[in-house]
Each structure stands twice: as C-alpha cells, then as structure tokens.
Design a protein around this motif. Structure first.
Motif, PDB file in Angstrom:
ATOM      1  N   ILE A 164       8.972   0.109   2.250  1.00 37.67           N
ATOM      2  CA  ILE A 164       8.356   0.453   0.962  1.00 37.67           C
ATOM      3  C   ILE A 164       9.295   1.321   0.122  1.00 37.67           C
ATOM      4  N   ALA A 209      11.965  -0.751  -1.309  1.00 34.30           N
ATOM      5  CA  ALA A 209      11.456  -1.576  -2.411  1.00 34.30           C
ATOM      6  C   ALA A 209      11.445  -0.784  -3.720  1.00 34.30           C
ATOM      7  N   PHE A 210      10.984   0.480  -3.676  1.00 33.84           N
ATOM      8  CA  PHE A 210      10.952   1.305  -4.885  1.00 33.84           C
ATOM      9  C   PHE A 210      12.364   1.555  -5.421  1.00 33.84           C
ATOM     10  N   PHE A 212       8.255  -4.838  -1.256  1.00 38.82           N
ATOM     11  CA  PHE A 212       7.113  -3.912  -1.306  1.00 38.82           C
ATOM     12  C   PHE A 212       5.871  -4.542  -0.668  1.00 38.82           C
TER      13      PHE A 212
END
Length: 390
Positions: A108, A111-112, A208
C-alpha cells in the motif's frame, strides 16, 4: 524450478500439516522470491534509466519492495515454526498472519509513492525512449511475475497460507502493472502521446488494490473469521463416523495459525447409553481429530433421548414449528420436563447474525407458536444462539 527445489530440499513434502514441512515451503518460496525480485529490480532499473521512464523506474522499485516483502515472509515462516513455550503455549503460528499484513502494508505504501511520483510526471511530462532492450526486459518481467504468482498461489493454497496468497496476489498485480507500463511505452512510441505518467497512476491503483485485498486476507484470521466450510465438514465427518454419536452442534474453532487449531464442540449421545462407553467413544473422536486434522479437540457430551416416543414426537413437532418460521433455523439441546400443571420444553435455536427480529422477539414468537400448536399448558424455554461457522 520451485518444484525441482521442493523435491531436492523438502522431505515429506506432501505432509503439509507438519509445521517443519510448512516452514520449509515458506522459506524456500521466500528465498526464490528474493532472488527473482532482485533480478527484476536490476533489469527494470536499467530499462528505466535508458528510456527515462518514470513508470518503469517506479515498477523497478516496486520489485525491490517485493524483495523486502519476501524477506519478511521468510522471517515470518521461520518464527511461526518455533515450538510452543511457556509464554506462548499455543505456538507462534499467528506470526504468519502478521508478516502477511506487513507485506500488505508495504504494498500500500509503495502504491501511494508510485501514484505521487506519477502525478508529478503528468504535470511535467517527458519523452520516453522505447528501445528493444526496455521492451524485452518488461516482457521477461511479466513472464517471471506470472510464474511467481502461479507457484505462490499453488503452494499457498496447498498450505492454506494467507501470507503466501498475499504474495501471489502481489505478483499478479505486478504482472498487470508491468503490462500497463509496456502498453504505455508502445503507445507513446507509436502516437507521440506522453502517457507515461498516466500509466504510472494506473500501476499505482493496481498495486493499491492488491495491497488492500492482501491486508483483508491476513487480518480476517487475526480478527476471528469463521472456519472454512470444508474444514467444518471434515470435523463433522470424523465425529459422526462414531455410530454412537447422533449429532454435532456448538462447534468452535480457535485459529492460532495455520495447522494450529483448537476445537470444541457438543456431541449428542443417547441418554439411555452406558456413560463409560460413551465417554470412551468421545475420547476416541478427540484422538481422531488430532490424528487426521492435527488439532486439539475438546468434546462435551450432550445426552439426548432416543427411545421415548412422546418426547421424540414433541421434538419433531417443535422442529417443524421452528423451520416454518425460517428454514435456516436449527434446534438442539431439546429436553422435556413434565409437570402436573404444565410441561416445559427446553431447547436452543440457532439463528444467523443480523436476523431481522431481536433474540427476545424471536424467543417470544416461538413460545407463542408452541403454545398454540402443541398445547396451552406447554411452556417453551427458548435460548437463542448464534453459530460460529458459516
């Protein structure tokens, strides 16, 4: 390759219930994952530097984070395989779920970061060079990640490992992400459109989503999800294989990590039977559960009347009343207490979570139905229960 390494380094490879075998599988897959992801990182980083592509470079660092995740998985399997001790009498199996969640968190975060850097690329687009070397590296990466997804999913399913299934999901999302990068480069080469940043955003969204899915798969066992229907069926089959046991209810499965379960259940036995013999039967059922499912079991004997015609007729009628209210309802622990003025019928009713009526309303409804359809002097004592299995 993994199949060959499995044959070479894992003894008794089919005995996946053995914690040592399980640990060996996890460590082998972790080591292979580290090596392959480091190779992919080096190849993509080179391709990104040559082509000046943010999406390829970002995808390269995604593979580097995957290598770190494989290290976490490797350490997790090693720690999860530790023997029970005074401070952890139920073992360390849940560490596998925790490491799976850490992997999900890393996915995650990556992904950001990818979406952030890709947004900057959209604001300040640059031309991307499409070379045969870059295309070849990306195609090779797609094939390698598909292979990693395949073997992680296959072994994760074999071991019933949430951590390995999370790794497989991550590999599959990487396959999709790299495919998007490749398509974006080709489109840019053919049309002149600068879509590299947009492709990076799409890759970030893929990653994500994969992270959220993996986090859910690893958190649910920690929070207390119901056991698999197949596992419940196996438990019931083993217990009911003893002909003296008439039924099973109030099944609880406590999950302390894959292959480390504690089970408690109620086994219905004839009230007219020999208690010493029935106790021996229940003990044997507990032993069979340990031998065949590698789980500790505690079975409570529930005596039920099997020869009194009057009580059996009352039970059958009561069960029909309950089923008429809702076919999903089940009944157990049925007892009859005769009296001069009134007869008490005592039983439990199992209803699903979130049922439209409250427990109190449902109990009162059943009491009235019993009084109307059986006899005015028949008092139902109803306990509304919930099932811990699907």
């Amino acid at each position: 390759m993994v199949a060959l390494l499995t044959n070479l380094f894992i003894r008794n490879k089919e005995d996946v219930k053995d914690p040592k075998v399980r640990q060996a599988y996890g460590m082998l897959c972790g080591i292979v994952g580290i090596v392959l992801n480091l190779l992919l990182f080096a190849g993509k980083f080179l391709a990104g530097a040559i082509s000046h592509s943010i999406s390829i470079t970002a995808d390269a660092f995604n593979n580097l984070s995957d290598a770190g995740s494989s290290v976490v998985t490797l350490v997790g399997f090693k720690m999860a395989g530790a023997k029970p001790d005074v401070d952890h009498p139920y073992g360390h199996g849940r560490i596998e779920y925790i490491t799976g969640f850490i992997v999900s968190g890393a996915i995650i975060v990556m992904a950001f970061e990818l979406i952030k850097s890709s947004a900057e690329k959209i604001m300040h687009p640059q031309a991307v060079d499409c070379s045969m070397l870059s295309v070849g590296i990306l195609l090779a990466s797609i094939l390698v990640k598909m292979y990693m997804a395949f073997y992680n999913y296959r072994i994760g399913r074999k071991l019933e490992s949430a951590a390995m299934r999370a790794t497989a999901t991550d590999s599959l999302s990487d396959t999709c992400a790299t495919s998007v990068v490749l398509v974006g480069i080709v489109i840019g080469e053919l049309t002149g459109l600068r879509v590299d940043g947009w492709c990076g955003v799409l890759v970030g969204i893929f990653i994500f989503y994969a992270g959220i899915t993996a986090a859910k798969d690893t958190l649910n066992p920690l929070l207390g999800q119901p056991p698999d229907a197949e596992f419940v069926a196996q438990i019931e089959e083993i217990v009911l294989a003893h002909e003296e046991i008439c039924g099973v209810h109030d099944l609880l499965v406590h999950d302390y990590g894959p292959g480390r379960c504690m089970i408690s259940l109620h086994a219905e036995v004839p009230a007219e039977g020999n208690i010493l013999k029935l106790h021996d039967v229940v003990d044997n059922a507990e032993i069979r559960l340990q031998e065949q499912l590698n789980c500790d079991a505690v079975i409570h004997m529930d005596p039920v009347v099997t020869e009194d015609t009057y009580i059996l007729e009352l039970k059958d009628t009561t069960e029909k009343i309950i089923k008429a209210l809702d076919p999903v309802f089940t009944m157990h622990d049925f007892r009859v207490v005769p009296g001069y003025a009134q007869t008490k019928i005592i039983f439990d009713v199992v209803v699903p979570y979130g049922y439209k009526d409250s427990d109190e309303e449902l109990a009162e409804m059943i009491k009235n139905k019993v009084r109307q359809e059986i006899a005015e002097n028949c008092l139902a004592v109803v306990r509304v229960d919930k099932s811990y299995v699907k």
